[in-house]
Design a protein around this motif. Structure first.
Motif, PDB file in Angstrom:
ATOM      1  N   GLY A   1     -60.695  -4.112   0.761  1.00  0.00           N
ATOM      2  CA  GLY A   1     -60.119  -4.656   1.994  1.00  0.00           C
ATOM      3  C   GLY A   1     -58.812  -3.955   2.294  1.00  0.00           C
ATOM      4  N   SER A   2     -58.047  -4.486   3.218  1.00  0.00           N
ATOM      5  CA  SER A   2     -56.732  -3.922   3.532  1.00  0.00           C
ATOM      6  C   SER A   2     -55.795  -4.104   2.353  1.00  0.00           C
ATOM      7  CB  SER A   2     -56.129  -4.632   4.752  1.00  0.00           C
ATOM      8  OG  SER A   2     -56.888  -4.377   5.911  1.00  0.00           O
ATOM      9  N   GLN A   3     -54.858  -3.178   2.219  1.00  0.00           N
ATOM     10  CA  GLN A   3     -53.831  -3.336   1.202  1.00  0.00           C
ATOM     11  C   GLN A   3     -53.058  -4.626   1.486  1.00  0.00           C
ATOM     12  OE1 GLN A   3     -50.184  -0.914   1.423  1.00  0.00           O
ATOM     13  NE2 GLN A   3     -50.580  -0.336  -0.705  1.00  0.00           N
ATOM     14  N   LEU A   4     -52.791  -5.411   0.448  1.00  0.00           N
ATOM     15  CA  LEU A   4     -51.991  -6.623   0.598  1.00  0.00           C
ATOM     16  C   LEU A   4     -50.533  -6.265   0.320  1.00  0.00           C
ATOM     17  CD1 LEU A   4     -54.282  -9.326  -1.056  1.00  0.00           C
ATOM     18  CD2 LEU A   4     -54.126  -8.623   1.347  1.00  0.00           C
TER      19      LEU A   4
ATOM     20  N   ASP B   1     -41.493  -6.673  -7.794  1.00  0.00           N
ATOM     21  CA  ASP B   1     -42.335  -5.476  -7.733  1.00  0.00           C
ATOM     22  C   ASP B   1     -43.076  -5.302  -9.047  1.00  0.00           C
ATOM     23  OD1 ASP B   1     -43.552  -3.057  -7.454  1.00  0.00           O
ATOM     24  OD2 ASP B   1     -41.745  -1.941  -6.950  1.00  0.00           O
ATOM     25  N   HIS B   2     -44.341  -5.717  -9.054  1.00  0.00           N
ATOM     26  CA  HIS B   2     -45.145  -5.586 -10.264  1.00  0.00           C
ATOM     27  C   HIS B   2     -46.034  -4.344 -10.232  1.00  0.00           C
ATOM     28  CE1 HIS B   2     -43.611  -9.249 -11.718  1.00  0.00           C
ATOM     29  NE2 HIS B   2     -44.333 -10.059 -10.981  1.00  0.00           N
TER      30      HIS B   2
ATOM     31  N   ASN C   1     -54.443  -2.407  -5.185  1.00  0.00           N
ATOM     32  CA  ASN C   1     -54.365  -2.415  -3.720  1.00  0.00           C
ATOM     33  C   ASN C   1     -53.324  -3.428  -3.204  1.00  0.00           C
ATOM     34  OD1 ASN C   1     -55.156  -1.185  -1.301  1.00  0.00           O
ATOM     35  ND2 ASN C   1     -56.632  -2.795  -0.844  1.00  0.00           N
ATOM     36  N   TRP C   2     -52.238  -3.554  -3.940  1.00  0.00           N
ATOM     37  CA  TRP C   2     -51.095  -4.375  -3.548  1.00  0.00           C
ATOM     38  C   TRP C   2     -49.886  -3.466  -3.369  1.00  0.00           C
ATOM     39  CZ3 TRP C   2     -50.143  -9.636  -2.822  1.00  0.00           C
ATOM     40  CH2 TRP C   2     -51.208 -10.510  -3.096  1.00  0.00           C
ATOM     41  N   ALA C   3     -49.026  -3.805  -2.417  1.00  0.00           N
ATOM     42  CA  ALA C   3     -47.716  -3.166  -2.271  1.00  0.00           C
ATOM     43  C   ALA C   3     -46.672  -4.268  -2.351  1.00  0.00           C
ATOM     44  CB  ALA C   3     -47.617  -2.432  -0.945  1.00  0.00           C
TER      45      ALA C   3
ATOM     46  N   GLY D   1     -42.975  -4.849  -1.310  1.00  0.00           N
ATOM     47  CA  GLY D   1     -41.870  -4.298  -0.531  1.00  0.00           C
ATOM     48  C   GLY D   1     -42.387  -3.346   0.520  1.00  0.00           C
ATOM     49  N   ALA D   2     -41.712  -2.197   0.664  1.00  0.00           N
ATOM     50  CA  ALA D   2     -42.050  -1.241   1.720  1.00  0.00           C
ATOM     51  C   ALA D   2     -43.371  -0.535   1.446  1.00  0.00           C
ATOM     52  CB  ALA D   2     -40.935  -0.217   1.859  1.00  0.00           C
ATOM     53  N   THR D   3     -44.064  -0.183   2.528  1.00  0.00           N
ATOM     54  CA  THR D   3     -45.336   0.528   2.429  1.00  0.00           C
ATOM     55  C   THR D   3     -45.539   1.354   3.692  1.00  0.00           C
ATOM     56  OG1 THR D   3     -47.675   0.267   1.839  1.00  0.00           O
ATOM     57  CG2 THR D   3     -46.775  -1.305   3.441  1.00  0.00           C
ATOM     58  N   THR D   4     -46.655   2.044   3.797  1.00  0.00           N
ATOM     59  CA  THR D   4     -46.990   2.816   4.998  1.00  0.00           C
ATOM     60  C   THR D   4     -47.914   1.993   5.874  1.00  0.00           C
ATOM     61  OG1 THR D   4     -46.765   4.912   3.816  1.00  0.00           O
ATOM     62  CG2 THR D   4     -48.042   4.943   5.862  1.00  0.00           C
TER      63      THR D   4
END
Length: 198
Positions: free
Chosen positions: A117-120, A127-128, A138-140, A142-145
């Motif tokens: 699915g979409s990145q969560l 920040d783990h 597939n987790w971010a 904080g900041a992501t694109t």
């Protein structure tokens, strides 16, 4: 239709069907566990005191939980919502279908697999991603694109116009492709980490 669950969610194997339609299921109990595989339209778990929501591990429930429209999981600044699997070191599936939207904040995530699915994106959360022992895929944190799609409108602030179903925040890298369905329009000034146009 709106459903509240204050204990556990058990998807009955081959004996009943849950049809999400365009409804919201809110989990408002404490230390809740979700078993089986279920597709939700809107899934909400929001707490003001520290709490845990547990999802059945992917060995027992390979399909896990899928949200198609809006996924909300929120704790509070000093009272995190912990997201866990029923079995330590075995990830539980938790997916946001492409085209859905998300609001995830003040969470502590461990053993969660959002692939397929979409990145969560967990805002204001520990920040783990740097610790393999937390076993998150597939987790971010904080900041992501985030890439503009403009599938709904020209409104920058509409989460459904973005590929991750999330409006960019300070620190995010924003990508605006050359020919989206609609070009973005800003109603106010925004702060982001970087802007790339193709």
């Amino acid at each position: 239709f709106f459903a509240r669950v204050n204990h556990l969610w058990l998807h009955w194997n081959n004996t009943a069907t849950f049809t999400p339609g365009t409804n919201t299921v809110t989990f408002d109990g404490t230390n809740q566990t979700i078993y089986g595989a279920t597709t939700f339209y809107n899934f909400t778990k929001q707490v003001s005191a520290a709490d845990t929501i547990t999802f059945e591990d992917a060995t027992a429930s390979p399909l896990g939980q899928t949200t198609t429209h809006f996924l909300t999981m929120k704790g509070a600044a000093s009272n995190l919502l912990s997201i866990r699997s029923t079995t330590n070191a075995l990830a539980a599936k938790l997916q946001l279908q492409a085209g859905g939207s998300q609001s995830i904040q003040y969470v502590d995530v461990r053993d969660s697999d959002a692939s397929g699915g979409s990145q969560l994106v967990a805002r204001d959360s520990p920040d783990h991603s740097v610790f393999a022992t937390y076993n998150n895929t597939n987790w971010a944190f904080g900041a992501t694109t985030i890439t503009w799609q403009g599938t709904v409108s020209t409104d920058w602030d509409n989460a459904f116009n973005w590929d991750l179903g999330l409006v960019p925040a300070p620190g995010d890298i924003v990508v605006i492709p050359s020919a989206p369905a609609n070009q973005p329009t800003l109603a106010t000034n925004v702060i982001i980490g970087k802007l790339t146009t193709n």
